[in-house]
Design an enzyme around this catalytic site. Structure first.
Site, mmCIF file in Angstrom:
data_model
loop_
_atom_site.group_PDB
_atom_site.id
_atom_site.type_symbol
_atom_site.label_atom_id
_atom_site.label_comp_id
_atom_site.label_asym_id
_atom_site.label_seq_id
_atom_site.Cartn_x
_atom_site.Cartn_y
_atom_site.Cartn_z
ATOM 1 N N GLN A 147 42.184 38.851 39.780
ATOM 2 C CA GLN A 147 40.969 39.595 40.158
ATOM 3 C C GLN A 147 39.781 38.631 40.219
ATOM 4 O OE1 GLN A 147 39.755 42.755 37.484
ATOM 5 N NE2 GLN A 147 38.463 43.707 39.042
ATOM 6 N N ASP B 205 38.542 42.835 54.419
ATOM 7 C CA ASP B 205 38.462 41.690 53.508
ATOM 8 C C ASP B 205 37.990 40.461 54.282
ATOM 9 O OD1 ASP B 205 39.989 41.040 50.514
ATOM 10 O OD2 ASP B 205 39.368 39.352 51.781
ATOM 11 N N ASN C 224 44.319 44.385 41.599
ATOM 12 C CA ASN C 224 44.370 43.244 40.684
ATOM 13 C C ASN C 224 43.393 43.511 39.546
ATOM 14 O OD1 ASN C 224 46.148 41.743 42.361
ATOM 15 N ND2 ASN C 224 44.430 41.084 43.627
ATOM 16 N N HIS D 33 38.694 47.869 42.983
ATOM 17 C CA HIS D 33 38.928 48.045 44.420
ATOM 18 C C HIS D 33 40.425 48.047 44.662
ATOM 19 C CE1 HIS D 33 38.419 43.770 43.467
ATOM 20 N NE2 HIS D 33 39.321 43.519 44.398
ATOM 21 N N ILE D 34 40.816 48.742 45.710
ATOM 22 C CA ILE D 34 42.225 48.797 46.109
ATOM 23 C C ILE D 34 42.384 47.981 47.385
ATOM 24 C CG2 ILE D 34 44.117 50.281 46.867
ATOM 25 C CD1 ILE D 34 42.937 52.541 45.237
ATOM 26 N N HIS D 35 43.247 46.969 47.327
ATOM 27 C CA HIS D 35 43.597 46.230 48.541
ATOM 28 C C HIS D 35 44.550 47.080 49.370
ATOM 29 C CE1 HIS D 35 42.242 42.099 47.263
ATOM 30 N NE2 HIS D 35 42.362 42.656 46.070
ATOM 31 N N VAL E 1 36.676 39.785 41.914
ATOM 32 C CA VAL E 1 35.457 40.600 41.957
ATOM 33 C C VAL E 1 35.619 41.722 40.921
ATOM 34 C CG1 VAL E 1 33.952 42.056 43.360
ATOM 35 C CG2 VAL E 1 35.102 40.089 44.403
HETATM 36 P P1 AMP Z 1 40.340 40.501 43.966
HETATM 37 O O1 AMP Z 1 40.648 39.034 43.965
HETATM 38 O O2 AMP Z 1 41.525 41.383 43.761
HETATM 39 O O3 AMP Z 1 39.200 40.809 43.000
HETATM 40 O O4 AMP Z 1 39.818 40.852 45.412
HETATM 41 C C1 AMP Z 1 38.542 40.521 45.874
HETATM 42 C C2 AMP Z 1 38.630 40.418 47.379
HETATM 43 O O5 AMP Z 1 37.301 40.493 47.876
HETATM 44 C C3 AMP Z 1 39.240 39.125 47.887
HETATM 45 O O6 AMP Z 1 40.389 39.420 48.680
HETATM 46 C C4 AMP Z 1 38.126 38.506 48.714
HETATM 47 O O7 AMP Z 1 38.594 37.868 49.874
HETATM 48 C C5 AMP Z 1 37.261 39.703 49.040
HETATM 49 N N1 AMP Z 1 35.851 39.440 49.284
HETATM 50 C C6 AMP Z 1 35.035 38.617 48.571
HETATM 51 N N2 AMP Z 1 33.784 38.672 49.080
HETATM 52 C C7 AMP Z 1 33.829 39.551 50.124
HETATM 53 C C8 AMP Z 1 32.863 40.022 51.050
HETATM 54 N N3 AMP Z 1 31.572 39.610 51.017
HETATM 55 N N4 AMP Z 1 33.253 40.904 52.004
HETATM 56 C C9 AMP Z 1 34.545 41.318 52.060
HETATM 57 N N5 AMP Z 1 35.496 40.919 51.199
HETATM 58 C C10 AMP Z 1 35.145 40.033 50.250
#
Ligand code: AMP
Ligand code: ZN
Length: 115
Positions: A95, A30, A88, A101-103, A97
């Site tokens: 959320q 991340d 999320n 995706h799984i954190h 993005v």
């Molecule tokens: P969410 O908020 O659950 O949709 O998670 C999206 C995650 O993507 C966040 O923790 C961001 O920090 C991460 N993120 C956004 N852009 C990038 C990127 N270019 N490379 C790696 N992680 C990213």
């Protein structure tokens, strides 16, 4: 044109710090880590959330995604140290993005309940 960030990273069109990749999924670090270890396991196929996955695609997609999660857990040592998996979904869950995706979080004491 597909403007999805994680589709572009999955396709190699944007750079990322990759821990694991196969034909089904990737695991990246991340960019804004919330714990010492913070990875994202991302299926290469685009679905915004788990409830968007057609029933017949659910088993292969999750088999591939969870295999990628486990590869990252094993290679990072989190399988022994403890970890948390988080998905999320939607604005109220935070959320940002809209590509499933799984954190994978670990490397510190994690609080419960999450905020
Ligand atoms: P969410 O908020 O659950 O949709 O998670 C999206 C995650 O993507 C966040 O923790 C961001 O920090 C991460 N993120 C956004 N852009 C990038 C990127 N270019 N490379 C790696 N992680 C990213
Ligand atoms: Zn996507």
């Amino acid at each position: 044109m597909n403007s999805c960030l994680f589709c572009k990273i999955s396709a190699g069109e944007l750079p990322a710090d990759k821990l694991y990749e196969d034909e089904n999924a990737i695991v990246i670090r991340d960019i804004n880590p919330q714990s010492p270890h913070h990875f994202l396991a991302i299926p290469k196929k685009h679905y915004p959330a788990v409830h968007d996955i057609p029933q017949n695609e659910m088993p292969p997609l999750f088999a591939g995604l969870m295999n990628a999660v486990c590869q990252a857990l094993n290679s990072s040592g989190l399988h022994n140290a403890g970890y948390r998996l988080v998905i999320n979904s939607g604005d109220t869950a935070g959320q940002t993005v809209p590509h499933l995706h799984i954190h994978i979080l670990g490397g510190r004491q994690l609080e419960w309940p999450p905020g």
